[in-house]
Design a protein around this motif. Structure first.
Motif, PDB file in Angstrom:
ATOM      1  N   THR A 106     -46.063  24.554 -27.560  1.00 30.33           N
ATOM      2  CA  THR A 106     -46.338  23.585 -26.501  1.00 30.33           C
ATOM      3  C   THR A 106     -45.034  22.906 -26.156  1.00 30.33           C
ATOM      4  N   LEU A 107     -44.634  23.164 -24.945  1.00 29.91           N
ATOM      5  CA  LEU A 107     -43.323  22.738 -24.517  1.00 29.91           C
ATOM      6  C   LEU A 107     -43.378  21.288 -24.059  1.00 29.91           C
ATOM      7  N   LYS A 108     -42.371  20.518 -24.472  1.00 28.74           N
ATOM      8  CA  LYS A 108     -42.257  19.150 -23.957  1.00 28.74           C
ATOM      9  C   LYS A 108     -40.805  18.923 -23.588  1.00 28.74           C
ATOM     10  N   PRO A 109     -40.397  19.261 -22.402  1.00 26.51           N
ATOM     11  CA  PRO A 109     -38.987  19.082 -22.040  1.00 26.51           C
ATOM     12  C   PRO A 109     -38.628  17.611 -22.095  1.00 26.51           C
ATOM     13  N   PRO A 110     -37.403  17.315 -22.475  1.00 21.87           N
ATOM     14  CA  PRO A 110     -36.980  15.909 -22.521  1.00 21.87           C
ATOM     15  C   PRO A 110     -37.082  15.280 -21.138  1.00 21.87           C
ATOM     16  N   ALA A 111     -37.276  13.981 -21.128  1.00 25.19           N
ATOM     17  CA  ALA A 111     -37.463  13.288 -19.859  1.00 25.19           C
ATOM     18  C   ALA A 111     -36.262  13.520 -18.965  1.00 25.19           C
ATOM     19  N   GLY A 112     -36.528  13.732 -17.718  1.00 23.07           N
ATOM     20  CA  GLY A 112     -35.432  13.986 -16.798  1.00 23.07           C
ATOM     21  C   GLY A 112     -35.898  14.701 -15.544  1.00 23.07           C
ATOM     22  N   ASP A 113     -34.944  15.094 -14.779  1.00 22.82           N
ATOM     23  CA  ASP A 113     -35.193  15.583 -13.437  1.00 22.82           C
ATOM     24  C   ASP A 113     -34.357  16.843 -13.281  1.00 22.82           C
TER      25      ASP A 113
ATOM     26  N   THR B 177     -50.585  21.955 -18.260  1.00 25.90           N
ATOM     27  CA  THR B 177     -49.377  21.988 -19.074  1.00 25.90           C
ATOM     28  C   THR B 177     -48.309  22.805 -18.364  1.00 25.90           C
ATOM     29  N   TRP B 178     -47.124  22.704 -18.909  1.00 26.65           N
ATOM     30  CA  TRP B 178     -46.000  23.411 -18.296  1.00 26.65           C
ATOM     31  C   TRP B 178     -46.315  24.891 -18.162  1.00 26.65           C
ATOM     32  N   ALA B 179     -46.832  25.459 -19.244  1.00 29.97           N
ATOM     33  CA  ALA B 179     -47.101  26.895 -19.214  1.00 29.97           C
ATOM     34  C   ALA B 179     -48.278  27.230 -18.313  1.00 29.97           C
ATOM     35  N   GLN B 180     -49.228  26.326 -18.235  1.00 32.20           N
ATOM     36  CA  GLN B 180     -50.407  26.629 -17.432  1.00 32.20           C
ATOM     37  C   GLN B 180     -50.104  26.690 -15.938  1.00 32.20           C
ATOM     38  N   PHE B 181     -48.990  26.089 -15.544  1.00 32.77           N
ATOM     39  CA  PHE B 181     -48.665  26.138 -14.122  1.00 32.77           C
ATOM     40  C   PHE B 181     -48.054  27.485 -13.733  1.00 32.77           C
ATOM     41  N   LEU B 182     -47.629  28.248 -14.729  1.00 34.72           N
ATOM     42  CA  LEU B 182     -46.965  29.516 -14.430  1.00 34.72           C
ATOM     43  C   LEU B 182     -47.762  30.449 -13.516  1.00 34.72           C
TER      44      LEU B 182
ATOM     45  N   VAL C 184     -39.944  17.005 -12.633  1.00 34.06           N
ATOM     46  CA  VAL C 184     -39.623  15.743 -13.283  1.00 34.06           C
ATOM     47  C   VAL C 184     -40.454  15.693 -14.552  1.00 34.06           C
ATOM     48  N   SER C 185     -39.795  15.474 -15.648  1.00 34.34           N
ATOM     49  CA  SER C 185     -40.495  15.473 -16.924  1.00 34.34           C
ATOM     50  C   SER C 185     -40.453  14.076 -17.517  1.00 34.34           C
ATOM     51  N   ASP C 186     -41.545  13.670 -18.163  1.00 34.51           N
ATOM     52  CA  ASP C 186     -41.500  12.415 -18.917  1.00 34.51           C
ATOM     53  C   ASP C 186     -41.809  12.708 -20.377  1.00 34.51           C
ATOM     54  N   ASN C 187     -41.352  13.891 -20.804  1.00 40.34           N
ATOM     55  CA  ASN C 187     -41.492  14.303 -22.193  1.00 40.34           C
ATOM     56  C   ASN C 187     -42.950  14.368 -22.642  1.00 40.34           C
ATOM     57  N   LYS C 188     -43.806  14.823 -21.751  1.00 29.42           N
ATOM     58  CA  LYS C 188     -45.208  15.010 -22.110  1.00 29.42           C
ATOM     59  C   LYS C 188     -45.536  16.496 -22.006  1.00 29.42           C
ATOM     60  N   GLU C 189     -46.780  16.795 -22.362  1.00 36.16           N
ATOM     61  CA  GLU C 189     -47.212  18.186 -22.288  1.00 36.16           C
ATOM     62  C   GLU C 189     -47.310  18.679 -20.855  1.00 36.16           C
ATOM     63  N   MET C 190     -47.513  17.734 -19.943  1.00 33.88           N
ATOM     64  CA  MET C 190     -47.678  18.124 -18.545  1.00 33.88           C
ATOM     65  C   MET C 190     -46.503  17.611 -17.728  1.00 33.88           C
TER      66      MET C 190
END
Ligand code: SF4
Ligand code: SF4
Lengths: 376, 161, 330
Positions: free
Chosen positions: A301-308, A65-70, A325-331
């Protein structure tokens, strides 16, 4: 020097031989291998071989997940972990539209700059060790210890801080931290003077660095070298000035630039940068606003909007860019790291041609490479 | 010629200055902590491996096996199991496995736990010849330990906060 | 020669070997402790009081290791090099007068002997580098030879200057000439050569270079050549090179003491004796250690530049100056 001119004109007399500097060698500070084709003591070709500690940080980013990569961000360049967290956190905040409160931004700047000093101190010691001077290493590590103690008391860890969070920092600074940091700033200024008279003015060192390993600004541009390397070649490129992030815009500091492009210029840039970092820390401590250190309303649980999204910071070794790059998922869909050491190393092959072995190692030291940062 | 003499002069002076500085350091007290004989106090926020926290009232683990820490851990090193006992409001933990060989001491688990059921230990002397020793069952560990006298407990948790 | 002479010599041989061995072992300790103090560390503390037994522990460790001859190396030369490297220091110390009577062989050519045998040292290290069939070692061997050749010249020029000032090659006589208060020492004899202190510095620098000590340790240069000529040596083979390094430092410092600092003469003209000799010598040894832990290493061409462009011209001119002064004064 006739052998040198023979080399640059392309004709090598006699046989060449290959020596391996690394992956196990006192001068490479990690598992970097330089395959050096030598003509006597002159280098005809030095080919860096990297990948010995490749850990696929970018791929790991896609699997958590986004936070787990920190925590990963602290392990790319273990000497300047704060800047890496800063870049990643900044990118995610930009993508998710979170703004960290001002106090958190100031704390980020203070800790990043402390971290930059500690990183430069390690470089200083290790560089001197490459040049055969052992004692400055111990002095530098003694000073660095003070920074690590301050940061450990704040974050709980000495190297891999994992301190920044999306929307702020994980805990507030206390009075001990502020007092300790001020004490350190006051302590470090005379220490820098001591280093200058012990090391910088030393005639042996000057003879070894001045005019050695000249890298032109053009070569830096071609290879994408940044940080103290390009600033030592006369280009005043610093992300903190050219694309100011966080609160660097409100702080007054200079970007040291030396036009010579030799090892001495890079050395002086870093020494000067430590002084500038002290200035930044002092101002940031003075300006430190009150308030929360975490933005409110950051979802668990963060889900950034899809985008770059990109975010660049000035790490201790140069421009660090994190692109997500986000596709609006947890990861994350993709995490891309543009690390400074890799680009700084890439010019080594061209720059070291025709140098003598000890000079080439001085050049290597002056690039300030951190191997996990190259391999990531 | 003049430049050369000047260089020799300043060069020699720089060497003497350097030697004066190192001699000055020679007579200063040493900065080393003689580790096994002296130890440093770990800062309050020091991140060691994690351990379960005991509820000061019941003397049992606070953890109710909600598995938030298990999910938060980026390295997949926590396995929590619990059962819902008869007459109890919440589940209680029966197994809390920490694979310390994989743990990166990042602290995500402690942050994820909303009921402050785990904390960092201050134990840094971790060395062993076998890998198995680092696959610890924190629950068993907690059970086997003597419950601390209740009054010591609040102070402890303040320190961990 | 009396009947007692061979026994006396044997006694001295044993004495010198013990002196060199003990000194080497404990200079390692002093160096480690000294380096530690310069860097504000404690240095060895665990083995014995203050780490005093550390050299013995190290010795035992080195003895217990295998003497490995790398495949393809020249076995004979590889083994001979550590033996060869000890010879010059031993022979040199045989003519050093520790005090008026404490000298193994009081010969008239003492000065010459030290230099004649001193050059073997270079050969030994070169052999070790050449025979071990290792690229680092060969580079190091090549460096050693050019470095030592370059520094032998200014050193000899300085010694010739001294020779003109003293008029004898007998070391004991040289010391006796410097009797009296400390301004009688050769380093302060400005009447024969106003540049005498400079000559001493040149001698000291050359001695550092000849013994391959930092900042001239091009041969070992651990950040470039791993361990240079000694890369392939293990166990006591390495240990012997280590001992030889310290033995050469001792010899160099002893020699500097005799030539410039009045040997066993006390600085006040009374109570002269071996104590003063050792004191002066160890102060110089300490300086050698101090220099090592202060400066970075020189680069190779700087090293040669220093010798050829600076030290040789200066020492040559002091030689001429001395000749002129002595001629005028006579
Ligand atoms: S430690 Fe905390 S987060 Fe983990 S299972 Fe127990 S209560 Fe839940
Ligand atoms: S500290 Fe990090 S890696 Fe270790 S168990 Fe907790 S979450 Fe997992």
């Amino acid at each position: 020097m006739s052998a040198l001119s023979a080399l640059s004109s392309g004709e090598t007399k006699g046989e060449t031989f290959v020596i391996n500097v690394g992956p196990q060698h006192p001068a490479t500070h990690g598992v970097l291998r330089l395959k050096m084709t030598m003509d006597g003591e002159y280098i005809t070709r030095a080919e860096p071989v990297c990948g010995y500690i490749h850990r696929m940080h970018e791929k790991m980013g896609e699997n958590r997940t986004w936070a787990q990569f920190l925590p990963n961000t602290g392990r790319i360049d273990y000497l300047a972990a704060m800047a890496y967290s800063h870049a990643y956190v900044g990118a995610v905040e930009r993508a998710a539209g979170i703004a960290a409160p001002p106090r958190a931004e100031y704390i980020r700047v203070i800790t990043s700059e402390l971290n930059r000093i500690s990183s430069h101190l390690v470089w200083f010691g290790a560089f001197l060790l490459d040049l055969g001077g052992f004692t400055p290493l111990l002095y530098a590590f003694d000073d660095r210890e003070k920074i690590l103690d301050i940061l450990e008391a704040l974050t709980g860890s000495r190297l891999t801080y994992s301190y920044y969070r999306f929307g702020g920092v994980c805990n507030d600074v206390d009075d001990d931290f502020i007092r300790g940091t001020r004490e350190f700033v006051a302590f470090m200024r005379p220490r820098m003077k001591m280093y200058h008279s012990l090391v910088t003015d030393n005639i042996i060192l000057r003879k070894r660095l001045i005019g050695i390993g000249v890298i032109s600004a053009e070569m830096c541009r071609q290879y994408g070298a940044t940080g103290p390397v390009i600033r030592g070649s006369g280009v005043g490129y610093d992300v903190r000035k050219s694309e100011p992030y966080s609160v660097y815009r409100d702080l007054d500091f200079d970007v040291p630039v030396y036009p010579e492009g030799d090892c001495m210029a890079r050395y002086l840039v870093r020494m000067e940068e430590m002084v500038q970092s002290l200035r930044i820390i002092e101002q940031a401590l003075d300006k430190l606003p009150a308030g929360p250190v975490m933005a409110s309303g950051v979802p668990r649980t963060l889900k950034p909007p899809a985008g770059d999204c990109c975010f660049a910071v000035e790490a201790a070794r140069g421009r660090l860019l994190v692109r997500i790059v986000s596709d609006n998922k947890e990861m994350p869909y993709r995490v891309r790291l543009r690390t400074p050491s890799f680009c700084n190393l890439s010019l080594y092959e061209e720059a070291s041609q025709g140098m003598m072995l000890p000079d080439a190692l001085a050049l290597l030291g002056s690039l300030d490479l951190v191997i996990p940062d190259i391999d990531r | 010629m003049k430049a050369l003499l000047k260089e020799i002069g300043s060069g020699f002076h720089s060497l003497v200055t350097g030697m004066r500085i190192t001699l000055g350091q020679f007579f200063k007290p040493q900065v080393t902590v003689h580790y096994p004989h002296e130890t440093l106090k770990m800062p309050v926020r020091f991140r060691g491996h994690i351990e379960l926290v005991r509820d000061p009232q019941t003397g049992k683990a606070i953890c109710f096996a909600c598995k938030a820490c298990e999910k938060a851990c980026p390295s997949d090193c926590i396995i929590v199991e619990g059962v819902k006992r008869e007459g109890e409001r919440r589940k209680s933990v029966t197994e809390f496995k920490l694979d310390f060989t994989k743990c990166s001491l990042c602290g995500s688990c402690v942050e994820a736990c909303k009921s402050e059921a785990i904390r960092f230990s201050k134990d840094y002397n971790l060395a062993s010849v076998s890998k198995e020793e680092f696959i610890m069952d924190l629950f068993k560990r907690l059970e086997s330990e003597q419950p601390k006298p209740p009054q010591a407990q609040p102070e402890q948790s303040k320190e961990a906060a | 020669m009396s009947i007692i002479e061979p026994f006396r010599l044997l006694l001295f041989l044993v004495g010198i070997m013990a002196f060199v061995g003990l000194n080497a072992a404990y200079l390692v300790w002093v160096e480690r402790k000294g380096a530690a103090r310069f860097q504000r560390r404690p240095g060895p503390t665990e083995v014995g009081y203050g780490g005093l037994l550390q050299p013995i522990a190290d010795g035992i460790k080195l003895l217990s290791k295998q003497l490995h001859v790398p495949p393809g190396a020249d076995g004979v030369l590889f083994r001979a090099a550590p033996l060869l490297v000890m010879i010059p220091a031993m022979i040199g110390l045989a003519v050093v007068p520790f005090s008026e009577s404490l000298v193994a062989r009081d010969t008239n050519v003492g000065l010459l002997m030290i230099f004649a045998f001193g050059s073997i040292n270079v050969m030994a290290i070169m052999l070790s580098g050449w025979s071990s069939r290792n690229k680092y070692a060969i580079i190091s061997a090549a460096r050693i030879v050019s470095q030592d050749v370059a520094y032998e010249i200014p050193m000899l020029l300085v010694v010739v200057t001294m020779l003109m000032a003293t008029g004898t090659m007998n070391l004991n006589e040289i010391v006796q000439q410097q009797a009296g208060w400390f301004w009688r020492w050769n380093i302060f004899r400005l009447d024969v050569n106003p540049l005498m202190p400079l000559t001493f510095i040149i001698f000291f620098v050359c001695m550092l270079a000849e013994t391959n000590r930092a900042p001239f340790d091009m041969a070992e240069a651990e950040s470039e050549l791993v361990a240079g000529a000694f890369t392939e040596y293990a166990g006591m083979g390495f240990g012997v090179f280590f001992i030889a390094e310290y033995a050469n430092i001792i010899l160099g410092c002893a020699f500097a003491t005799i030539l410039f600092l009045g040997g066993w003469q006390s600085p006040f003209g009374v109570w002269s004796g071996v104590f003063w000799f050792l004191l002066k010598m160890y102060v110089l040894v300490f300086t050698v250690i101090w220099v090592r832990w202060t400066f970075p290493r020189t680069q190779f061409y700087n090293l040669l530049n220093l010798s050829w462009k600076l030290l040789i011209p200066i020492s040559l001119s002091t030689l001429i100056l001395t000749a002129v002064v002595m001629k005028v004064l006579k």
